[in-house]
Design a protein around this motif. Structure first.
Motif, PDB file in Angstrom:
ATOM      1  N   ARG A 343      61.824  22.133  68.845  1.00  0.00           N
ATOM      2  CA  ARG A 343      62.983  23.246  68.975  1.00  0.00           C
ATOM      3  C   ARG A 343      64.382  22.470  68.779  1.00  0.00           C
ATOM      4  O   ARG A 343      65.054  23.127  68.181  1.00  0.00           O
ATOM      5  CB  ARG A 343      62.426  24.080  70.213  1.00  0.00           C
ATOM      6  CG  ARG A 343      63.298  24.965  70.675  1.00  0.00           C
ATOM      7  CD  ARG A 343      63.018  25.605  71.919  1.00  0.00           C
ATOM      8  NE  ARG A 343      63.972  26.436  72.441  1.00  0.00           N
ATOM      9  CZ  ARG A 343      65.110  26.420  72.972  1.00  0.00           C
ATOM     10  NH1 ARG A 343      65.261  25.001  73.289  1.00  0.00           N
ATOM     11  NH2 ARG A 343      65.930  27.142  73.391  1.00  0.00           N
ATOM     12  N   GLU A 344      64.360  21.503  69.580  1.00  0.00           N
ATOM     13  CA  GLU A 344      65.643  21.021  69.806  1.00  0.00           C
ATOM     14  C   GLU A 344      66.221  20.290  68.537  1.00  0.00           C
ATOM     15  O   GLU A 344      67.398  20.383  68.279  1.00  0.00           O
ATOM     16  CB  GLU A 344      65.654  19.818  70.823  1.00  0.00           C
ATOM     17  CG  GLU A 344      65.300  20.094  72.225  1.00  0.00           C
ATOM     18  CD  GLU A 344      66.654  21.075  72.813  1.00  0.00           C
ATOM     19  OE1 GLU A 344      67.717  20.705  72.486  1.00  0.00           O
ATOM     20  OE2 GLU A 344      66.251  22.084  73.617  1.00  0.00           O
ATOM     21  N   LYS A 345      65.345  19.814  67.589  1.00  0.00           N
ATOM     22  CA  LYS A 345      65.621  19.231  66.516  1.00  0.00           C
ATOM     23  C   LYS A 345      66.087  20.312  65.472  1.00  0.00           C
ATOM     24  O   LYS A 345      67.151  20.180  64.727  1.00  0.00           O
ATOM     25  CB  LYS A 345      64.351  18.515  65.521  1.00  0.00           C
ATOM     26  CG  LYS A 345      64.837  17.776  64.503  1.00  0.00           C
ATOM     27  CD  LYS A 345      63.554  16.893  64.018  1.00  0.00           C
ATOM     28  CE  LYS A 345      62.664  17.788  63.325  1.00  0.00           C
ATOM     29  NZ  LYS A 345      61.761  17.002  62.563  1.00  0.00           N
ATOM     30  N   ILE A 350      70.379  23.100  62.433  1.00  0.00           N
ATOM     31  CA  ILE A 350      70.961  24.370  62.228  1.00  0.00           C
ATOM     32  C   ILE A 350      72.507  24.344  62.705  1.00  0.00           C
ATOM     33  O   ILE A 350      73.465  24.853  61.936  1.00  0.00           O
ATOM     34  CB  ILE A 350      70.148  25.604  62.788  1.00  0.00           C
ATOM     35  CG1 ILE A 350      68.997  25.529  62.063  1.00  0.00           C
ATOM     36  CG2 ILE A 350      71.083  26.948  62.355  1.00  0.00           C
ATOM     37  CD1 ILE A 350      69.059  25.625  60.396  1.00  0.00           C
ATOM     38  N   THR A 351      72.661  23.757  64.045  1.00  0.00           N
ATOM     39  CA  THR A 351      74.150  23.790  64.248  1.00  0.00           C
ATOM     40  C   THR A 351      75.041  23.111  63.531  1.00  0.00           C
ATOM     41  O   THR A 351      76.206  23.292  63.138  1.00  0.00           O
ATOM     42  CB  THR A 351      74.108  23.142  65.821  1.00  0.00           C
ATOM     43  OG1 THR A 351      73.226  24.095  66.650  1.00  0.00           O
ATOM     44  CG2 THR A 351      75.565  23.269  66.365  1.00  0.00           C
ATOM     45  N   ASN A 352      74.491  21.712  63.093  1.00  0.00           N
ATOM     46  CA  ASN A 352      75.241  20.912  62.268  1.00  0.00           C
ATOM     47  C   ASN A 352      75.642  21.451  60.757  1.00  0.00           C
ATOM     48  O   ASN A 352      76.540  21.320  60.661  1.00  0.00           O
ATOM     49  CB  ASN A 352      74.453  19.641  62.027  1.00  0.00           C
ATOM     50  CG  ASN A 352      75.361  18.263  61.434  1.00  0.00           C
ATOM     51  OD1 ASN A 352      76.482  18.067  62.052  1.00  0.00           O
ATOM     52  ND2 ASN A 352      74.982  18.096  60.180  1.00  0.00           N
ATOM     53  N   ASP A 353      74.588  22.110  60.282  1.00  0.00           N
ATOM     54  CA  ASP A 353      74.563  22.769  58.980  1.00  0.00           C
ATOM     55  C   ASP A 353      75.629  23.790  58.878  1.00  0.00           C
ATOM     56  O   ASP A 353      76.310  24.173  58.154  1.00  0.00           O
ATOM     57  CB  ASP A 353      73.378  23.173  58.452  1.00  0.00           C
ATOM     58  CG  ASP A 353      73.268  23.254  56.753  1.00  0.00           C
ATOM     59  OD1 ASP A 353      74.223  22.257  56.259  1.00  0.00           O
ATOM     60  OD2 ASP A 353      72.888  24.198  56.347  1.00  0.00           O
ATOM     61  N   ASN A 373      71.778  34.264  63.756  1.00  0.00           N
ATOM     62  CA  ASN A 373      70.549  35.010  64.123  1.00  0.00           C
ATOM     63  C   ASN A 373      69.624  34.048  64.748  1.00  0.00           C
ATOM     64  O   ASN A 373      68.709  34.487  65.617  1.00  0.00           O
ATOM     65  CB  ASN A 373      70.150  36.020  63.235  1.00  0.00           C
ATOM     66  CG  ASN A 373      70.937  37.099  62.821  1.00  0.00           C
ATOM     67  OD1 ASN A 373      71.723  37.489  63.630  1.00  0.00           O
ATOM     68  ND2 ASN A 373      71.040  37.833  61.749  1.00  0.00           N
ATOM     69  N   LYS A 374      69.432  33.026  63.829  1.00  0.00           N
ATOM     70  CA  LYS A 374      68.189  31.964  64.312  1.00  0.00           C
ATOM     71  C   LYS A 374      68.742  31.363  65.584  1.00  0.00           C
ATOM     72  O   LYS A 374      67.744  31.117  66.422  1.00  0.00           O
ATOM     73  CB  LYS A 374      68.355  30.673  63.027  1.00  0.00           C
ATOM     74  CG  LYS A 374      67.364  31.089  62.130  1.00  0.00           C
ATOM     75  CD  LYS A 374      65.937  31.033  62.700  1.00  0.00           C
ATOM     76  CE  LYS A 374      64.956  31.599  61.463  1.00  0.00           C
ATOM     77  NZ  LYS A 374      63.427  31.645  62.039  1.00  0.00           N
ATOM     78  N   LEU A 375      69.823  30.975  65.881  1.00  0.00           N
ATOM     79  CA  LEU A 375      70.443  30.213  67.080  1.00  0.00           C
ATOM     80  C   LEU A 375      70.401  31.395  68.381  1.00  0.00           C
ATOM     81  O   LEU A 375      69.975  30.960  69.108  1.00  0.00           O
ATOM     82  CB  LEU A 375      71.963  29.760  66.946  1.00  0.00           C
ATOM     83  CG  LEU A 375      71.820  28.619  65.878  1.00  0.00           C
ATOM     84  CD1 LEU A 375      73.539  28.341  65.560  1.00  0.00           C
ATOM     85  CD2 LEU A 375      71.240  27.486  66.644  1.00  0.00           C
ATOM     86  N   VAL A 376      70.230  32.584  68.105  1.00  0.00           N
ATOM     87  CA  VAL A 376      70.183  33.864  69.027  1.00  0.00           C
ATOM     88  C   VAL A 376      68.447  33.652  69.254  1.00  0.00           C
ATOM     89  O   VAL A 376      68.379  33.754  70.480  1.00  0.00           O
ATOM     90  CB  VAL A 376      70.804  35.071  68.329  1.00  0.00           C
ATOM     91  CG1 VAL A 376      70.167  35.959  69.492  1.00  0.00           C
ATOM     92  CG2 VAL A 376      72.049  35.162  68.353  1.00  0.00           C
ATOM     93  N   VAL A 380      70.334  29.783  72.085  1.00  0.00           N
ATOM     94  CA  VAL A 380      71.376  28.994  72.027  1.00  0.00           C
ATOM     95  C   VAL A 380      72.796  29.792  71.970  1.00  0.00           C
ATOM     96  O   VAL A 380      73.674  29.674  72.685  1.00  0.00           O
ATOM     97  CB  VAL A 380      71.530  28.160  70.774  1.00  0.00           C
ATOM     98  CG1 VAL A 380      72.883  27.281  70.734  1.00  0.00           C
ATOM     99  CG2 VAL A 380      70.190  26.868  70.646  1.00  0.00           C
ATOM    100  N   MET A 381      72.593  31.079  71.238  1.00  0.00           N
ATOM    101  CA  MET A 381      73.657  31.898  71.094  1.00  0.00           C
ATOM    102  C   MET A 381      73.443  33.303  71.692  1.00  0.00           C
ATOM    103  O   MET A 381      72.208  33.694  71.797  1.00  0.00           O
ATOM    104  CB  MET A 381      74.219  32.076  69.626  1.00  0.00           C
ATOM    105  CG  MET A 381      74.945  30.833  68.885  1.00  0.00           C
ATOM    106  SD  MET A 381      75.292  31.037  67.388  1.00  0.00           S
ATOM    107  CE  MET A 381      76.937  31.826  67.607  1.00  0.00           C
ATOM    108  N   LYS A 382      74.654  33.824  72.039  1.00  0.00           N
ATOM    109  CA  LYS A 382      74.264  35.429  72.471  1.00  0.00           C
ATOM    110  C   LYS A 382      74.808  36.453  71.355  1.00  0.00           C
ATOM    111  O   LYS A 382      75.655  36.178  71.030  1.00  0.00           O
ATOM    112  CB  LYS A 382      74.689  35.555  73.985  1.00  0.00           C
ATOM    113  CG  LYS A 382      73.801  35.072  74.995  1.00  0.00           C
ATOM    114  CD  LYS A 382      74.161  35.223  76.521  1.00  0.00           C
ATOM    115  CE  LYS A 382      73.605  34.783  77.554  1.00  0.00           C
ATOM    116  NZ  LYS A 382      73.877  35.039  78.934  1.00  0.00           N
ATOM    117  N   LYS A 383      74.097  37.559  71.418  1.00  0.00           N
ATOM    118  CA  LYS A 383      74.625  38.358  70.519  1.00  0.00           C
ATOM    119  C   LYS A 383      75.237  39.565  71.386  1.00  0.00           C
ATOM    120  O   LYS A 383      74.646  40.254  72.105  1.00  0.00           O
ATOM    121  CB  LYS A 383      73.408  39.094  69.487  1.00  0.00           C
ATOM    122  CG  LYS A 383      73.877  39.773  68.381  1.00  0.00           C
ATOM    123  CD  LYS A 383      72.689  40.013  67.495  1.00  0.00           C
ATOM    124  CE  LYS A 383      73.017  40.781  66.080  1.00  0.00           C
ATOM    125  NZ  LYS A 383      71.894  41.020  65.262  1.00  0.00           N
TER     126      LYS A 383
END
Length: 401
Positions: A343-345, A350-353, A373-376, A380-383
């Motif tokens: 999960r962390e990887k 994704i954050t880096n890309d 959307n993936k990070l949500v 990691v992110m909020k919508k």
């Protein structure tokens, strides 16, 4: 006066035409036989010259150069003999409808290569050598002479490896030209196709004749590649196959396919898989493409960027170092909690890309939305809702002093 008329004969049915065709058909095998003998003589001379050339490393420089020159001269004569056989014999057999399917295919491939001569002489030069050697290699195998086959394979592997390296180096140079996007894509496809040809046709022979650590390390990747040599591949599988090809090339063609060119190839694959993700409407296929993206990002970072010494900008190097440190930190988590590690990887990749594609937001707006959307989903992110609440009342415009 007696009337006269002109009689028209079908030339295919006249006595002289028939006998001419018969003689031609009889002579063709003779000519093939003569050419075959000439090729055999030239081949034997070549193998002898090659053997002397390979043993010349401990000799004086002058003798070494003489043996090298002799080998190159004999090699040229050998190729000329094979070429002459195609032009003189195979062509006539095809024309007279006495050729085998193999010979028909050989001639059609020959003309495809000859067609390159006017447009791209360098590629033609390499491709023609490769074709002629492949043709005679089949002849040697069909002879079933074990000693000849064993000797020829050593020469064949050596020469073909040099030819493939030459082709890849040439494509690498071409990529530096001011090409259109279509022309660049064509070069990328040629690079992948050339790597595949080498890995399918030459690498198995190298495995048999070479037991060095390098080839032992590649075996696993080669076995992974073999899965993609059977059946029709979809776009996802083609990208994954090309990813494996690039991974193997980092070990085999370090100089012929420089790091800068390999990096461009990886970036091309990343673009392809991003497009595949946003263009696919079927959720299952999209997730499959997304899994490939994660794998490709890891390959790109592990096999290429981690070995990169020279960076155009120090800032990029610093950014990558931060990414790499975080990646290595996650490696320690792998044994403790694999689920958390994955999960962390995924978040890290994704954050880096996302940072990379945000540099061209207009072009990559679809994949940016997908990443967010993936990070949500990963927490990691909020919508936030795209709405606001307004209050009723009287608004007075005032001058600010």
């Amino acid at each position: 006066m007696e009337g006269r008329s002109l009689r028209v004969y079908n030339t295919d049915r006249t006595f002289f035409s028939k006998i001419t065709n018969t003689i031609t058909k009889l002579l063709i095998p003779t000519k093939v036989g003569i050419n075959g003998v000439l090729i055999s003589i030239k081949r034997n001379s070549l193998l002898k010259a090659y053997e002397n050339f390979t043993l010349s490393s401990n000799l004086e420089e002058e003798k070494k150069e003489a043996l090298s020159k002799k080998y190159e001269d004999v090699y040229t004569l050998y190729l000329d003999a094979i070429d002459k056989n195609i032009v003189d014999s195979v062509y006539k057999k095809v024309k007279n409808n006495t050729a085998t399917e193999f010979e028909k295919d050989a001639l059609s491939r020959y003309y495809l290569i000859v067609h390159l001569k006017e447009d791209d002489y360098t590629e033609y030069k390499y491709r023609k050598q490769k074709y002629l050697l492949e043709l005679d290699y089949q002849t040697v195998l069909n002879s079933e002479k074990e000693k000849l086959i064993e000797k020829y394979k050593k020469f064949y592997c050596y020469k073909m490896e040099n030819i493939y390296k030459g082709i890849l180096k040439y494509y690498s140079i071409k990529l530096a030209d001011n090409l259109t996007l279509v022309a660049k894509d064509e070069i990328y496809n040629k690079i992948f196709a050339t790597l595949e040809e080498y890995i399918v046709n030459i690498l198995p022979l190298k495995f048999k004749n070479n037991s060095t650590e390098l080839y032992k390390e590649i075996v696993g990747e080669y076995e992974g590649f073999e899965r993609y040599t059977v059946g029709k591949l979809d776009q996802n599988e083609i990208i994954e196959k090309n990813m494996i090809l690039l991974g193997i090339s980092r070990r085999l063609f370090t100089h012929s396919l420089p790091l800068m060119v390999a990096e461009q190839c990886y970036i091309k694959l990343l673009k392809d898989v991003r497009s595949l993700i946003v263009d696919t409407r079927i959720i299952k296929k999209q997730e499959k493409a997304y899994s490939l993206l994660i794998k490709l990002i890891e390959e790109y970072n592990m096999k290429l960027l981690s070995t990169k010494v020279y960076w155009d900008k120090p800032k990029l190097r610093q950014e990558y170092r931060k990414f790499w440190d975080e990646y290595k930190r996650l490696e320690d988590l792998k044994d403790e909690n694999e689920e958390k590690y994955l999960r962390e990887k995924e978040i890290l990749f994704i954050t880096n890309d996302l940072k990379q594609v945000l540099k061209n937001e207009n072009k990559y707006f679809k994949i940016i939305k997908f990443y967010k959307n993936k990070l949500v989903e990963l927490g990691v992110m909020k919508k936030l809702k795209n709405s606001c609440t307004s209050y009723t009342g009287t608004y007075v415009k005032q001058r600010v002093h």
